[in-house]
Write an enzyme that holds these catalytic residues in place. Structure first.
Site, PDB file in Angstrom:
ATOM      1  N   GLY A 225      30.930  42.899  34.188  1.00 52.65           N
ATOM      2  CA  GLY A 225      30.848  42.351  35.544  1.00 52.65           C
ATOM      3  C   GLY A 225      30.673  43.454  36.558  1.00 52.65           C
TER       4      GLY A 225
ATOM      5  N   GLY B  84      45.126  37.675  33.087  1.00 46.64           N
ATOM      6  CA  GLY B  84      44.895  37.829  34.527  1.00 46.64           C
ATOM      7  C   GLY B  84      46.093  37.471  35.397  1.00 46.64           C
TER       8      GLY B  84
ATOM      9  N   GLY C 236      33.084  41.425  42.914  1.00 43.37           N
ATOM     10  CA  GLY C 236      34.206  41.942  43.694  1.00 43.37           C
ATOM     11  C   GLY C 236      35.356  42.437  42.841  1.00 43.37           C
ATOM     12  N   ALA C 237      35.720  41.682  41.795  1.00 42.29           N
ATOM     13  CA  ALA C 237      36.857  42.079  40.956  1.00 42.29           C
ATOM     14  C   ALA C 237      36.522  43.357  40.185  1.00 42.29           C
ATOM     15  CB  ALA C 237      37.223  40.951  39.991  1.00 42.29           C
TER      16      ALA C 237
ATOM     17  N   ASN D 194      41.190  42.625  50.875  1.00 42.95           N
ATOM     18  CA  ASN D 194      41.837  41.340  50.568  1.00 42.95           C
ATOM     19  C   ASN D 194      43.215  41.240  51.221  1.00 42.95           C
ATOM     20  OD1 ASN D 194      43.339  43.066  48.899  1.00 42.95           O
ATOM     21  ND2 ASN D 194      43.681  41.438  47.411  1.00 42.95           N
TER      22      ASN D 194
ATOM     23  N   ASN E 290      26.574  44.450  32.876  1.00 46.37           N
ATOM     24  CA  ASN E 290      26.330  43.313  33.774  1.00 46.37           C
ATOM     25  C   ASN E 290      25.017  42.636  33.462  1.00 46.37           C
ATOM     26  OD1 ASN E 290      27.587  41.852  35.918  1.00 46.37           O
ATOM     27  ND2 ASN E 290      25.876  42.428  37.229  1.00 46.37           N
ATOM     28  N   ARG E 291      24.962  41.351  33.790  1.00 40.56           N
ATOM     29  CA  ARG E 291      23.759  40.547  33.564  1.00 40.56           C
ATOM     30  C   ARG E 291      22.649  40.972  34.524  1.00 40.56           C
ATOM     31  NH1 ARG E 291      24.734  34.345  34.916  1.00 40.56           N
ATOM     32  NH2 ARG E 291      25.223  35.362  36.891  1.00 40.56           N
ATOM     33  N   THR E 292      22.997  41.105  35.800  1.00 39.15           N
ATOM     34  CA  THR E 292      21.993  41.445  36.822  1.00 39.15           C
ATOM     35  C   THR E 292      22.013  42.955  37.045  1.00 39.15           C
ATOM     36  OG1 THR E 292      22.436  39.312  37.845  1.00 39.15           O
ATOM     37  CG2 THR E 292      21.248  40.933  39.182  1.00 39.15           C
TER      38      THR E 292
ATOM     39  N   ASP F 120      43.630  44.103  44.952  1.00 40.93           N
ATOM     40  CA  ASP F 120      43.172  43.501  43.686  1.00 40.93           C
ATOM     41  C   ASP F 120      43.167  44.526  42.552  1.00 40.93           C
ATOM     42  OD1 ASP F 120      42.754  40.887  44.534  1.00 40.93           O
ATOM     43  OD2 ASP F 120      40.667  41.243  45.088  1.00 40.93           O
TER      44      ASP F 120
ATOM     45  N   LYS G 204      36.008  38.687  52.421  1.00 41.90           N
ATOM     46  CA  LYS G 204      36.532  40.025  52.086  1.00 41.90           C
ATOM     47  C   LYS G 204      35.708  41.177  52.674  1.00 41.90           C
ATOM     48  CE  LYS G 204      38.903  38.744  47.810  1.00 41.90           C
ATOM     49  NZ  LYS G 204      39.152  39.072  46.409  1.00 41.90           N
TER      50      LYS G 204
END
Ligand code: NDP
Length: 283
Positions: free
Chosen positions: A130, A248, A133-134, A92, A154-156, A107, A71
């Protein structure tokens, strides 16, 4: 044989092609509309991407879809980008028009189209889990729709901060980062839309997202990008608490509807696409 030209679109996937739900939806919709179009899917390794795009041009493909990991890299081989694709830095969907290949990103638009069936995002306070990409695609489109604020969980932290900088810096919408690394995120009262845009739940109907589900309120719309299985644990928990929920599948169908419109210039029968997708997934 009809003697008429057959238009072709291509899907370039990074992984071995065992089947492609999007191809299934398109082939059904083309047939239902009586269009002489074909959607074909190929596995393209990263090293073969440039040649694959050259092949699209050489063989007169009318467009294509590109999936992970292509992508971002595919942008190098295109002639231009839509505003949203340029902001996201990811494509995409490619449209062959006037001899040029133009990159689009459907998307986030697919997500927003299904969200609008439940709620108008303009002016809404949004929490998105999150920053991949999404999440990027959805956040940019929600920003372009004029939401009031986006909270990225987000985790990171570094990846989350990149998304926050994009939304607040380039899209111009208030955006802040919250971490889900150490404890479940508690949703603020006043939030209208909650979205899981992580891959948690993919292939695991019991997987938990790092959200304190006790803080979900009946006034909230709760959406999940995961479409297989579509009834994720988050959506079940949210429905139990009285929230309106969005799976989704709608996003996947709507990104295909938008791609169909870009390529053919006409609208498909979205119900044919949804039924094809459900049949493909055995639902
Ligand atoms: P990415 O790999 O780009 O991003 C994944 C995200 O999920 C990251 O934010 C990552 O956090 C987070 N994450 C993954 N595992 C965990 C975990 N165990 N705990 C906490 N966070 C986690 O994936 P995409 O954004 O491309 O795809 C995400 C999902 O969206 C997939 O399930 C995909 O199938 C779905 N999707 C659905 C579409 C539809 O039409 N319905 C369209 C496109 C995607 P971190 O940054 O910390 O790693």
């Amino acid at each position: 044989m009809t003697g008429k030209p057959i238009h072709k679109v291509v899907s370039c996937m990074g992984q071995p092609v065992a089947g492609n739900p999007t191809e299934f939806m398109f082939e059904r919709a083309f047939a239902a509309a009586g269009l002489d179009w074909r959607y074909v899917t190929f596995e393209v390794p990263e090293a073969g991407l440039e040649a694959a795009v050259a092949g699209m041009r050489a063989m007169g493909f009318r467009g294509g879809n590109f999936t992970i990991p292509h992508k971002v890299k595919v942008i190098e081989y295109l002639d231009g980008l839509s505003t949203a694709a340029e902001l996201m830095g990811a494509v995409n969907c490619v449209n062959a028009t006037n001899g040029q290949l133009i990159g689009e990103n459907t998307d986030g638009k697919g997500f927003v189209a299904s969200l609008k069936e439940l709620v108008d995002p303009q002016g809404a306070h949004v929490v998105i889990l999150g920053a991949g990409g999404a999440a990027r695609a959805i956040s940019v489109e929600l920003g372009l729709e004029g939401v009031a604020e986006i909270v990225v969980v987000n985790r990171t932290a570094s990846r989350g901060q990149e998304l926050v900088d994009l939304i607040s810096g380039r899209v111009g919408i208030p955006c802040r980062l919250e971490s889900s690394a150490e404890r479940d995120y508690a949703i603020d009262t006043g939030t209208e839309i909650v979205i899981n845009a992580t891959s948690i739940g993919l292939g695991d109907a019991e997987a938990r997202v790092p959200l304190d589900v006790e803080t979900l309120e009946a006034s909230m719309v709760v959406a999940d990008v995961v479409f297989n299985p579509p009834q994720t644990r988050l959506l079940r928990d949210a429905a139990e608490r009285g929230c309106r929920v969005l799976d989704g599948l709608g996003m996947l169908v709507n990104q295909a509807v938008i791609g169909y419109r870009i390529w053919t210039g006409v609208d498909p029968d979205a119900n044919v696409m949804r039924e094809a997708l459900e049949e493909y997934l055995g639902l």
